[in-house]
Write a protein that holds these residues in place. Structure first.
Motif, PDB file in Angstrom:
ATOM      1  N   VAL A  62       0.864  -1.185   0.000  1.00 25.41           N
ATOM      2  CA  VAL A  62       0.000   0.000   0.000  1.00 25.41           C
ATOM      3  C   VAL A  62       0.896   1.229   0.000  1.00 25.41           C
ATOM      4  CG1 VAL A  62      -1.755   1.311   1.238  1.00 25.41           C
ATOM      5  CG2 VAL A  62      -1.822  -1.201   1.253  1.00 25.41           C
ATOM      6  N   ILE A  63       0.627   2.141  -0.944  1.00 22.54           N
ATOM      7  CA  ILE A  63       1.382   3.388  -1.041  1.00 22.54           C
ATOM      8  C   ILE A  63       0.547   4.522  -0.458  1.00 22.54           C
ATOM      9  CG2 ILE A  63       2.456   5.054  -2.602  1.00 22.54           C
ATOM     10  CD1 ILE A  63       3.916   2.375  -2.477  1.00 22.54           C
ATOM     11  N   TYR A  64       1.122   5.228   0.509  1.00 23.80           N
ATOM     12  CA  TYR A  64       0.444   6.401   1.073  1.00 23.80           C
ATOM     13  C   TYR A  64       1.123   7.632   0.489  1.00 23.80           C
ATOM     14  CZ  TYR A  64      -1.923   9.463   4.370  1.00 23.80           C
ATOM     15  OH  TYR A  64      -2.705  10.441   4.923  1.00 23.80           O
ATOM     16  N   ALA A  65       0.457   8.269  -0.473  1.00 19.29           N
ATOM     17  CA  ALA A  65       1.060   9.351  -1.263  1.00 19.29           C
ATOM     18  C   ALA A  65       0.376  10.682  -1.001  1.00 19.29           C
ATOM     19  CB  ALA A  65       0.999   8.997  -2.746  1.00 19.29           C
ATOM     20  N   ASN A  66       0.207  11.035   0.248  1.00 23.88           N
ATOM     21  CA  ASN A  66      -0.508  12.270   0.571  1.00 23.88           C
ATOM     22  C   ASN A  66       0.237  13.529   0.137  1.00 23.88           C
ATOM     23  OD1 ASN A  66       1.412  11.654   2.706  1.00 23.88           O
ATOM     24  ND2 ASN A  66       0.556  13.418   3.778  1.00 23.88           N
ATOM     25  N   ASP A  67       1.559  13.448  -0.009  1.00 29.00           N
ATOM     26  CA  ASP A  67       2.339  14.630  -0.396  1.00 29.00           C
ATOM     27  C   ASP A  67       3.157  14.372  -1.657  1.00 29.00           C
ATOM     28  OD1 ASP A  67       4.108  12.830   0.725  1.00 29.00           O
ATOM     29  OD2 ASP A  67       5.320  14.367   1.708  1.00 29.00           O
ATOM     30  N   TRP A  68       2.600  13.555  -2.552  1.00 31.27           N
ATOM     31  CA  TRP A  68       3.337  13.170  -3.767  1.00 31.27           C
ATOM     32  C   TRP A  68       3.811  14.386  -4.563  1.00 31.27           C
ATOM     33  CZ3 TRP A  68       6.195   9.850  -6.162  1.00 31.27           C
ATOM     34  CH2 TRP A  68       6.342   9.903  -7.550  1.00 31.27           C
ATOM     35  N   GLU A  69       2.953  15.352  -4.800  1.00 31.43           N
ATOM     36  CA  GLU A  69       3.333  16.505  -5.612  1.00 31.43           C
ATOM     37  C   GLU A  69       4.455  17.298  -4.948  1.00 31.43           C
ATOM     38  OE1 GLU A  69       2.449  17.141  -8.665  1.00 31.43           O
ATOM     39  OE2 GLU A  69       1.199  15.334  -8.660  1.00 31.43           O
ATOM     40  N   THR A  70       4.393  17.439  -3.623  1.00 27.06           N
ATOM     41  CA  THR A  70       5.455  18.149  -2.911  1.00 27.06           C
ATOM     42  C   THR A  70       6.767  17.388  -2.998  1.00 27.06           C
ATOM     43  OG1 THR A  70       3.858  19.102  -1.369  1.00 27.06           O
ATOM     44  CG2 THR A  70       6.167  19.081  -0.673  1.00 27.06           C
ATOM     45  N   TYR A  71       6.695  16.084  -2.770  1.00 27.54           N
ATOM     46  CA  TYR A  71       7.909  15.253  -2.835  1.00 27.54           C
ATOM     47  C   TYR A  71       8.521  15.306  -4.235  1.00 27.54           C
ATOM     48  CZ  TYR A  71      11.008  11.262  -2.110  1.00 27.54           C
ATOM     49  OH  TYR A  71      12.107  10.453  -1.999  1.00 27.54           O
ATOM     50  N   LYS A  72       7.682  15.211  -5.249  1.00 30.09           N
ATOM     51  CA  LYS A  72       8.149  15.212  -6.631  1.00 30.09           C
ATOM     52  C   LYS A  72       8.847  16.523  -6.972  1.00 30.09           C
ATOM     53  CE  LYS A  72       5.012  15.315  -9.865  1.00 30.09           C
ATOM     54  NZ  LYS A  72       3.950  14.907 -10.808  1.00 30.09           N
ATOM     55  N   LEU A  73       8.313  17.634  -6.476  1.00 24.56           N
ATOM     56  CA  LEU A  73       8.883  18.940  -6.783  1.00 24.56           C
ATOM     57  C   LEU A  73      10.156  19.216  -5.990  1.00 24.56           C
ATOM     58  CD1 LEU A  73       5.647  21.115  -6.972  1.00 24.56           C
ATOM     59  CD2 LEU A  73       7.145  20.493  -8.878  1.00 24.56           C
ATOM     60  N   THR A  74      10.238  18.725  -4.766  1.00 25.30           N
ATOM     61  CA  THR A  74      11.387  19.043  -3.922  1.00 25.30           C
ATOM     62  C   THR A  74      12.543  18.071  -4.103  1.00 25.30           C
ATOM     63  OG1 THR A  74      10.381  17.806  -2.094  1.00 25.30           O
ATOM     64  CG2 THR A  74      10.016  20.183  -2.166  1.00 25.30           C
ATOM     65  N   ARG A  75      12.254  16.813  -4.397  1.00 21.17           N
ATOM     66  CA  ARG A  75      13.325  15.822  -4.503  1.00 21.17           C
ATOM     67  C   ARG A  75      13.533  15.348  -5.938  1.00 21.17           C
ATOM     68  NH1 ARG A  75      17.256  12.751  -1.568  1.00 21.17           N
ATOM     69  NH2 ARG A  75      18.397  11.966  -3.354  1.00 21.17           N
ATOM     70  N   GLY A  76      12.465  15.358  -6.746  1.00 16.00           N
ATOM     71  CA  GLY A  76      12.577  14.835  -8.099  1.00 16.00           C
ATOM     72  C   GLY A  76      12.449  13.333  -8.112  1.00 16.00           C
ATOM     73  N   VAL A  77      11.781  12.778  -9.119  1.00 19.13           N
ATOM     74  CA  VAL A  77      11.555  11.336  -9.184  1.00 19.13           C
ATOM     75  C   VAL A  77      11.896  10.819 -10.584  1.00 19.13           C
ATOM     76  CG1 VAL A  77       9.800  11.340  -7.388  1.00 19.13           C
ATOM     77  CG2 VAL A  77       9.117  11.671  -9.768  1.00 19.13           C
ATOM     78  N   ASN A  78      12.145   9.532 -10.664  1.00 25.20           N
ATOM     79  CA  ASN A  78      12.530   8.905 -11.927  1.00 25.20           C
ATOM     80  C   ASN A  78      11.372   8.249 -12.664  1.00 25.20           C
ATOM     81  OD1 ASN A  78      15.380   9.443 -12.032  1.00 25.20           O
ATOM     82  ND2 ASN A  78      15.622   8.049 -10.298  1.00 25.20           N
ATOM     83  N   GLY A 117       0.502  -1.704  -6.026  1.00 25.73           N
ATOM     84  CA  GLY A 117      -0.678  -2.255  -5.364  1.00 25.73           C
ATOM     85  C   GLY A 117      -1.741  -1.191  -5.248  1.00 25.73           C
ATOM     86  N   VAL A 118      -2.150  -0.900  -4.016  1.00 20.13           N
ATOM     87  CA  VAL A 118      -3.161   0.123  -3.743  1.00 20.13           C
ATOM     88  C   VAL A 118      -2.459   1.426  -3.387  1.00 20.13           C
ATOM     89  CG1 VAL A 118      -5.001   0.806  -2.158  1.00 20.13           C
ATOM     90  CG2 VAL A 118      -4.893  -1.540  -3.016  1.00 20.13           C
ATOM     91  N   ILE A 119      -3.040   2.548  -3.807  1.00 21.09           N
ATOM     92  CA  ILE A 119      -2.485   3.846  -3.458  1.00 21.09           C
ATOM     93  C   ILE A 119      -3.559   4.678  -2.763  1.00 21.09           C
ATOM     94  CG2 ILE A 119      -3.016   4.850  -5.721  1.00 21.09           C
ATOM     95  CD1 ILE A 119      -0.280   6.369  -5.440  1.00 21.09           C
ATOM     96  N   ALA A 120      -3.190   5.303  -1.651  1.00 23.11           N
ATOM     97  CA  ALA A 120      -4.115   6.139  -0.881  1.00 23.11           C
ATOM     98  C   ALA A 120      -3.524   7.534  -0.747  1.00 23.11           C
ATOM     99  CB  ALA A 120      -4.346   5.534   0.501  1.00 23.11           C
ATOM    100  N   TYR A 121      -4.393   8.547  -0.783  1.00 18.47           N
ATOM    101  CA  TYR A 121      -3.929   9.931  -0.747  1.00 18.47           C
ATOM    102  C   TYR A 121      -4.300  10.664   0.537  1.00 18.47           C
ATOM    103  CZ  TYR A 121      -2.901   9.288  -5.695  1.00 18.47           C
ATOM    104  OH  TYR A 121      -2.385   8.834  -6.888  1.00 18.47           O
ATOM    105  N   ASN A 122      -5.131  10.055   1.365  1.00 22.99           N
ATOM    106  CA  ASN A 122      -5.460  10.677   2.643  1.00 22.99           C
ATOM    107  C   ASN A 122      -5.736   9.573   3.661  1.00 22.99           C
ATOM    108  OD1 ASN A 122      -8.343   9.936   2.440  1.00 22.99           O
ATOM    109  ND2 ASN A 122      -8.415  11.549   0.859  1.00 22.99           N
ATOM    110  N   GLU A 123      -5.890   9.970   4.900  1.00 22.57           N
ATOM    111  CA  GLU A 123      -6.032   8.998   5.972  1.00 22.57           C
ATOM    112  C   GLU A 123      -7.281   8.144   5.816  1.00 22.57           C
ATOM    113  OE1 GLU A 123      -6.727   9.408  10.676  1.00 22.57           O
ATOM    114  OE2 GLU A 123      -4.862  10.371   9.968  1.00 22.57           O
ATOM    115  N   ALA A 124      -8.390   8.750   5.379  1.00 20.71           N
ATOM    116  CA  ALA A 124      -9.630   8.000   5.201  1.00 20.71           C
ATOM    117  C   ALA A 124      -9.462   6.904   4.165  1.00 20.71           C
ATOM    118  CB  ALA A 124     -10.764   8.948   4.812  1.00 20.71           C
ATOM    119  N   GLU A 125      -8.801   7.228   3.047  1.00 19.76           N
ATOM    120  CA  GLU A 125      -8.553   6.220   2.005  1.00 19.76           C
ATOM    121  C   GLU A 125      -7.630   5.122   2.518  1.00 19.76           C
ATOM    122  OE1 GLU A 125      -8.940   9.195  -1.907  1.00 19.76           O
ATOM    123  OE2 GLU A 125      -7.035   8.200  -1.445  1.00 19.76           O
TER     124      GLU A 125
END
Length: 731
Positions: A645-661, A670-678
């Motif tokens: 399970v991927i918890y990606a609540n700050d994906w856009e911030t992480y992508k902009l600050t660290r850069g991704v491949n 697998g499953v991806i969730a963007y907030n605590e409820a999900e």
């Protein structure tokens, strides 16, 4: 108006994606990309096919034999259907909007040749526009002109990629590439000589990557003699065009001699033993093509003297003229040495260690001694530990010694020899050892001696940008000294790659002279070979009751955070999941945490802090599912075939600050969730165990774990310690 961009590819897997992404403007239907896989031994062919599958404008031709850049371009030219062709090097890239700008200018002027400007991109992040960019403006050029109107065109860079050429024009004049190091030269000048309509685009459209390694023209070789054949072709082409070319002969002649001097005077081109022979060929070229009444350049006395030496084949005179002098750079180097000498006043204890280390380096290298280390001397772990165990099995004649910090001694397994960093025995060991294995760089004070061998394993598949790729992300770089990083990485002889994504990222991020070992991750051998009996034993050791769903929570480090802060309310989530769920909290090793569950008031029987556990592999085997965000542990865990399970609540911030491949949400394991409820809903509904999540995991595993078959450590040992040839990547 249509444009065909021809892109031959060979051993550029780290750069080809950026190249094609920069070209494929989504709103240009009149564009086609002809990609030639020139029998590339790396992942280029698969990457090209991937682009062709998702963009119908990309056509790929796979060659069964390596034919070289010139012939590969010819194949692309024969396949092209566009009105114009643009020959593109696959490790370079177009600037934003450049392809559209080129097409617009072609449509406006309908030239035989369109010239546009370029910039050089250096490995240290600097980008500089061409030094001849003034030629586009001085004097102002009409929309369309000829070489006779503007002979300064011959002073422009002799590469094919800074121009778009009318395809039928090339065919009519029989202009095709030859083999050799300088295959561009015999095309770049003739197209300007024959063109009746030339146009300019005063814009940087192309970025020429100055790679630290890999450029054949910056490699000492007898093949640099190819330049003479290429210039012979140019003068033959001028002869065929007739007397109207006579006006260009003096400038073309000076340009020829300028280029040949560049080749012979650069230290990385012609072997010293071949320089006199190269010079003799220069003299023949000089006297064969010297225009009547030619006068050596009168604005540079030293260059004029070189011309005279070449004309009379006086190699000794040229050597004197070309010998290095005490330049400003040399003075600067001298000042640096003196500065270092002044800084030599250090504490006596450290000075004694340095002297001892220097003394020990005078003794022979011990061929049977290997040094192992992991995570900046933190202890016994990761890929080095897996390789160490296999060395003891397959090469028992090798004496293996680990390096640990003083605080890491208690965690060392029984029977594993080690020395403490900074001790006298430490300096003796690193001075004497033949082999060095680490998952990070050794410190700067370690001097690599001739005969010593460094194996760099890294410690994770790089979802995030690494090495030189970090220069574009200041938050992730965090004042990193990239020059020092590359100097450390230059010590590597071998670099382990866990999967094709890693190979691409390492090639870009660490452009050094090593052999890439595409063998999978040694630390994952244990995961691939894990058994139910081992899982049961490990769960019992962790106190996990039968029937409990144990979720391994392993979040990554965030460069934009100073301290560890959970991305969700762990106590609240666990209360909602119920008593049959246990969270194994594995904080990133950057954070020094103790008894976090108790400090935060979480139920200690339901949230177990395993941050100090010596083996993340054992935690993975014991658990039932992985919960992470952007940690590389997901790539390892996928080998177990258990839910992720991927918890990606700050994906856009992480992508902009660290850069991704790569775009994780587009290709989740697998499953991806963007907030605590999900997140809560995912576990309550058992979505990670669903068919859809399983299909995601299978696709992810096929893409990122193709070489993890349980034998990676053995392949590393056989190649590095036993000197055997191995399948690379494994078949």
């Amino acid at each position: 108006m249509s444009l065909s961009i021809i892109v031959p590819a060979h051993k550029v897997q780290g750069y080809i994606r950026q190249c094609l992404d920069s070209i494929l403007d989504p709103d240009l239907p009149n564009l086609e990309v002809i990609a030639i896989d020139d029998a590339s031994p790396d992942g280029c062919g698969e990457i090209l096919d991937e682009f062709a599958e998702r963009d119908s404008r990309v056509r790929v031709r796979h060659l069964t034999e390596n034919v070289g850049l010139g012939h590969a371009r010819n194949i692309g030219l024969d396949m092209a259907t566009g009105d114009y062709v643009w020959f593109f090097d696959s490790d370079d890239y177009a600037t934003e909007g450049a392809v559209r700008a080129v097409l617009d200018r072609l449509d406006e002027t309908r030239p035989d040749v369109l010239m546009f400007d370029y910039a050089r991109s250096y490995w240290n992040g600097k980008v500089k526009r061409s030094i001849i960019n003034h030629l586009f403006r001085e004097p102002p050029a009409p929309d369309v002109f000829t070489l006779a109107d503007r002979p300064s065109l011959l002073e422009m860079f002799t590469s094919i990629w800074n121009r778009a050429i009318r395809r039928e024009f090339m065919v009519e004049h029989g202009l095709r590439f030859n083999s050799g190091y300088y295959e561009d030269v015999s095309i770049t000048y003739p197209v300007l000589m024959a063109a009746e309509r030339v146009s300019f685009l005063d814009r940087v459209c192309y970025v020429y990557r100055q790679r630290r390694r890999g450029a054949i023209t910056k490699t000492a070789s007898a093949k640099h003699f190819d330049a003479f054949d290429q210039y012979d072709r140019i003068f033959a082409f001028m002869d065929a065009l007739g007397p109207e070319m006579d006006q260009f002969r003096p400038l073309m002649f000076d340009r020829t001699i300028w280029h040949l001097l560049v080749i012979i005077e650069r230290a990385d081109r012609v072997y010293p033993s071949e320089k006199q022979r190269f010079f003799a060929e220069m003299s023949k070229t000089y006297n064969r093509y010297k225009p009547p009444g030619h006068v050596p350049p009168d604005d540079d006395a030293r260059l004029a003297d070189k011309h005279r030496a070449i004309e009379r084949n006086d190699f000794k005179a040229w050597e004197r003229l070309a010998s290095p002098r005490f330049t400003a750079k040399a003075k600067k180097s001298g000042r640096k040495v003196r500065k270092l000498q002044r800084q030599g006043v250090v504490r006596s204890k450290q000075l004694a260690k340095d002297r001892y280390y220097q003394l020990r380096r005078r003794l022979p290298v011990e061929e049977d001694l290997a040094v192992f280390a992991a995570y900046w001397y933190r202890g016994y772990a990761c890929n080095p530990a897996a390789i160490y165990e296999k060395v003891r099995e397959l090469a028992p004649h090798i004496r293996c010694v680990w390096i640990v910090k003083p605080g890491g001694r208690k965690a060392m397994p029984e029977g594993v020899d080690y020395v403490v960093s900074g001790s006298a025995e430490y300096y003796r060991t690193i001075a004497a050892a033949k082999y060095f294995v680490n998952n990070v760089n050794f410190p700067d004070h370690l001097v690599k001696r001739p005969g010593q061998v460094h194996l760099e394993t890294q410690h994770g598949t790089p979802l995030k940008k690494m090495g030189l790729d970090q220069m574009e992300y200041p938050v992730g770089a965090n004042d990193m000294d990239f020059k020092a990083l590359i100097e450390r990485s230059d010590r590597w002889d071998f670099l382990v790659s866990s999967n094709p994504l890693s190979s691409e990222a390492w090639e870009r991020g660490f452009p050094c002279h090593y052999e890439m070992l595409e063998i999978g991750y040694p630390r994952n051998d244990r995961l691939v070979r894990a058994t139910e009996e081992e899982r049961a034993r490990l769960r019992d050791e962790l106190g996990l009751a039968e029937g409990t769903t144990a979720v391994l929570y392993a979040p990554t480090h965030r460069d934009y955070q100073r301290h560890y802060s959970p991305m969700f309310d762990i106590g609240r989530v666990m209360s909602q999941l119920g008593d049959d769920h246990v969270l194994l909290l594995r904080a990133h090793y950057y954070y020094k945490l103790k008894d976090m569950a108790a400090d935060m008031g979480w139920p200690e029987d339901r949230v177990i802090d395993v941050s100090a556990h010596p083996s993340v592999e054992e935690l993975a085997i014991a658990s039932d599912a992985l919960l992470t965000d952007y940690s590389s542990v997901m790539f390892d865990y996928a080998n177990l075939g258990k839910p992720i399970v991927i918890y990606a609540n700050d994906w856009e911030t992480y992508k902009l600050t660290r850069g991704v491949n790569f775009d994780l949400p587009e290709f989740p394991p697998g499953v991806i969730a963007y907030n605590e409820a999900e997140l809560v809903d995912a576990f309550v509904s058992r979505a990670p165990w669903s068919d859809a999540a399983t299909k995601n995991l299978e696709a992810f595993r096929a893409r990122f774990c193709p070489w993890d078959d349980g034998n990676a450590a053995e392949r590393a040992v056989r190649r590095v310690f036993l000197g055997e040839k191995i399948a690379n990547p494994p078949q």
